[in-house]
Design a protein around this motif. Sequence first.
Motif, short mmCIF file in Angstrom:
data_model
loop_
_atom_site.label_atom_id
_atom_site.label_comp_id
_atom_site.label_asym_id
_atom_site.label_seq_id
_atom_site.Cartn_x
_atom_site.Cartn_y
_atom_site.Cartn_z
N LEU A 13 35.66 39.66 44.54
CA LEU A 13 37.01 39.22 44.18
C LEU A 13 37.39 37.92 44.87
CD1 LEU A 13 38.96 42.60 44.09
CD2 LEU A 13 38.45 41.10 42.17
N ALA A 14 36.69 37.60 45.97
CA ALA A 14 36.95 36.36 46.71
C ALA A 14 38.45 36.19 46.94
CB ALA A 14 36.35 35.18 45.96
N ASP A 15 39.04 35.10 46.43
CA ASP A 15 40.47 34.84 46.62
C ASP A 15 41.29 35.19 45.38
OD1 ASP A 15 40.05 33.84 49.21
OD2 ASP A 15 39.55 31.85 48.41
N ALA A 16 40.80 36.07 44.56
CA ALA A 16 41.49 36.41 43.31
C ALA A 16 42.90 36.94 43.59
CB ALA A 16 40.69 37.46 42.55
N ARG A 17 43.85 36.53 42.75
CA ARG A 17 45.23 36.96 42.85
C ARG A 17 45.64 37.66 41.54
NH1 ARG A 17 48.06 37.44 47.15
NH2 ARG A 17 49.95 36.63 46.20
N PHE A 18 46.61 38.56 41.67
CA PHE A 18 47.08 39.32 40.51
C PHE A 18 48.60 39.24 40.45
CE2 PHE A 18 42.98 40.93 41.68
CZ PHE A 18 42.35 41.22 40.47
N ASP A 19 49.12 39.32 39.24
CA ASP A 19 50.57 39.30 39.09
C ASP A 19 51.20 40.57 39.66
OD1 ASP A 19 50.90 36.78 37.49
OD2 ASP A 19 49.56 37.89 36.16
N THR A 20 50.58 41.72 39.36
CA THR A 20 51.10 43.00 39.84
C THR A 20 49.95 43.84 40.36
OG1 THR A 20 52.93 42.97 38.24
CG2 THR A 20 52.38 45.09 39.23
N VAL A 54 50.91 49.69 33.02
CA VAL A 54 49.86 48.68 32.89
C VAL A 54 49.85 48.08 31.49
CG1 VAL A 54 47.37 48.27 32.97
CG2 VAL A 54 48.44 49.74 34.69
N ARG A 55 50.02 48.91 30.48
CA ARG A 55 50.04 48.38 29.11
C ARG A 55 51.21 47.42 28.91
NH1 ARG A 55 49.22 53.44 25.08
NH2 ARG A 55 48.82 51.77 23.56
N GLN A 56 52.36 47.74 29.49
CA GLN A 56 53.50 46.85 29.38
C GLN A 56 53.26 45.53 30.12
OE1 GLN A 56 56.17 47.19 27.51
NE2 GLN A 56 55.63 49.25 26.78
N LEU A 57 52.65 45.61 31.29
CA LEU A 57 52.36 44.40 32.06
C LEU A 57 51.38 43.51 31.31
CD1 LEU A 57 52.05 45.95 35.64
CD2 LEU A 57 53.95 44.60 34.73
N ARG A 58 50.38 44.12 30.69
CA ARG A 58 49.43 43.33 29.91
C ARG A 58 50.11 42.68 28.70
NH1 ARG A 58 46.90 40.48 30.38
NH2 ARG A 58 45.48 40.61 28.59
N ALA A 59 51.06 43.40 28.10
CA ALA A 59 51.79 42.84 26.96
C ALA A 59 52.60 41.62 27.38
CB ALA A 59 52.70 43.90 26.34
N ARG A 60 52.97 41.56 28.66
CA ARG A 60 53.69 40.40 29.18
C ARG A 60 52.73 39.31 29.65
NH1 ARG A 60 58.55 42.88 32.88
NH2 ARG A 60 57.10 42.23 34.53
N GLY A 61 51.44 39.53 29.49
CA GLY A 61 50.45 38.52 29.85
C GLY A 61 50.04 38.54 31.31
N ALA A 96 38.19 39.22 33.50
CA ALA A 96 38.84 40.54 33.58
C ALA A 96 40.35 40.40 33.82
CB ALA A 96 38.22 41.34 34.72
N HIS A 97 41.13 41.09 33.01
CA HIS A 97 42.59 41.06 33.15
C HIS A 97 43.13 42.32 33.82
CE1 HIS A 97 42.89 37.39 30.87
NE2 HIS A 97 42.18 37.91 29.89
N VAL A 98 42.39 43.42 33.77
CA VAL A 98 42.77 44.64 34.47
C VAL A 98 41.58 45.09 35.30
CG1 VAL A 98 43.53 47.04 34.28
CG2 VAL A 98 44.41 45.33 32.67
#
Length: 662
Positions: A359-366, A223-230, A344-346
């Motif tokens: 969350l409605a239609d919220a999407r996440f990268d991972t 998770v920390r690495q994913l956040r570092a990638r934005g 919120a990012h995480v």
Amino acid sequence: MERWLAELGALWRRERATARDRFAEARRGTTLAERAARGLAVAGLTIDDLAPAPGDRMRLWLEPDPDAGPAAALDPDELRIGPGDPVRLWTDAPDGETALRGILSRRDGRRLCVYVDREPPDALLDARWNLDAEAPEATFDRGDRAVARVLAARGGSDLARLRDVLAGARAPHRTPPASFDVHDLGLDGAQRAAVAAALEASEVALIHGPPGTGKTRTLVEVVRQLRARGERVLCAAASNAAVDNLAERLVDAGVAVVRIGHPARVAPAVEPYTLDARIHDDDGAALARRWADEARALRGRAAARASRGADRGELRELYARARELSRDARAELVRVEEAVLARAHVVLATCAGADHPALADARFDTVVVDEATQSPDPLTLIALARGRRAVLAGDPRQLPPTVIDREAAHAGLAVTMFERLLDAAAAPHQLLIQQHRMHADIMAFPSASMYAGRLVAAAAVAGWTLEDLGALPDPLRPGAVWFVDTAGTDWTEERALADEPSPAASLTSIPAQRAFGDPSTRNRGHADRVAAEVRRLLSRGVAPADVAVIAAYDAQVRLLRERLAAERAAGLELGTVDGFQGREKEAVVVDLVRSNDRGDIGFLSDTRRMNVALTRARRLLLVVGDSATLGGHAYYAAFVEAMDALGAHGSAWSDDAEPLAP
């Protein structure tokens, strides 16, 4: 692909029907007074207070009406419906139109706090309500929607690509390996390789984490690495305990998180990071609370005037103004909720909770899913449907998904996508092999029986003992493992009715067996011996809080609670295997319970459950079992042989487990 999802949907509907029928049958087959006597219902409750709550819910405080009879004499210690359990509030009939579905939040003495999905009718605010255990309909609804959503994903979309890989219809891809700076310098080689695999996978990566190998620690680094990638990340798991554990670890690592979930189901340490807590601290929430207070005051004024015979028109106006204020309060809370989540990012939630309306239609990268081998596929898909790619972590050699319909389980609902992908080598995967929990002798048998002998004990834990903590040595149990063999003692098992969770629990946190009185097994001789072993262990100077007792059956847990009441009050933990998944203690005593002349071991034949029990101890594992009963099963025969090889096999005849002399 379509066939897999169609079959999955059918199995999920079958599971829902079974759960619904069992709960309905329990209500039809018993009276309210009988259910109340067993701690499975409460009769004669009155609404003491109500207020709007986040998520368009209402929070009700209820208390027993002293004039409602003995069924309303609530004893908090006897109530077997716990915080987080689905409940149904009703006045005339459990299935009536005015019945409310909700979640029991907490108890405060004789008062109960329940969150419900809508406001009670004004006409019933002063009525007597009854509370019953409820089937988890919302969970099944969410699973249905997830299966349909994944099935309907259009070709070429992120979800369609992920779906095709999960279904085995398409090979996964990897992005070119990217270098990254590790945040957690203490990660071992396998953990670093798992992080790299997770970052390189285009659709899905698997992290196979046997007991004690640092699976959660590895996920924190991912998770920390994913956040570092934005990236924006959704973290999910099958259980609230696993979600809270991951949330705590992320917070400790300096990651800003928002935990979504019902307040009743969140650990106290995580409460400051929940969506509700973030909403509470917002100025808009303060305004909503003021409106809610005004609505409460209006209702109180209406009730007082009604008692004096006030005009009906005046009462209707007061109630209408109260409802309007309540609606405005809920709307303001929804606005604040949306604003908090937008920042919120995480985000963390259970797999089922990933369908939270906020969350409605919220999407996440991972989407990162822990305990992926404990979550039935429809629930896992709830979380995965929100992401572009997935990282699944779990261990198919530990607790499986809970499925109560046997035919659905046998047809595949009890087999997870993690297992299928791993068996088919259909996704990048990494096995974590260095365990950081157990003494090497405790690890040896689980490693040989479940992981082809591949686990390695880290140097820091390989030889640690209770003596390192200041405990006295025990000359009769000299090693880190000891098997007390009760063969030949005539400590024969017996059947009893289970009032508490059993291994085949339903998807709700109120297991079906608790409500339906399924039989359980107990062994009085074993209970006496386990109690003696615990007291001998404590006499060595081990703190009660460092000791856990795991019994294979609920009825045995009840016996042990009686025999170890003082030790429990001092901090000793006691329960079944399910409650200790992901947990650890310095010393663990495991009671296998079964002892009969038929060699019948029941659900102990599910060796994954036993693998969990045998891997909770850090420095001492003591197992009490009957080798004559267990020896007909290859797994337990191998266990006895392993104990012989370690010189850790003792007979219950050889000593009485007396406490050590001061």
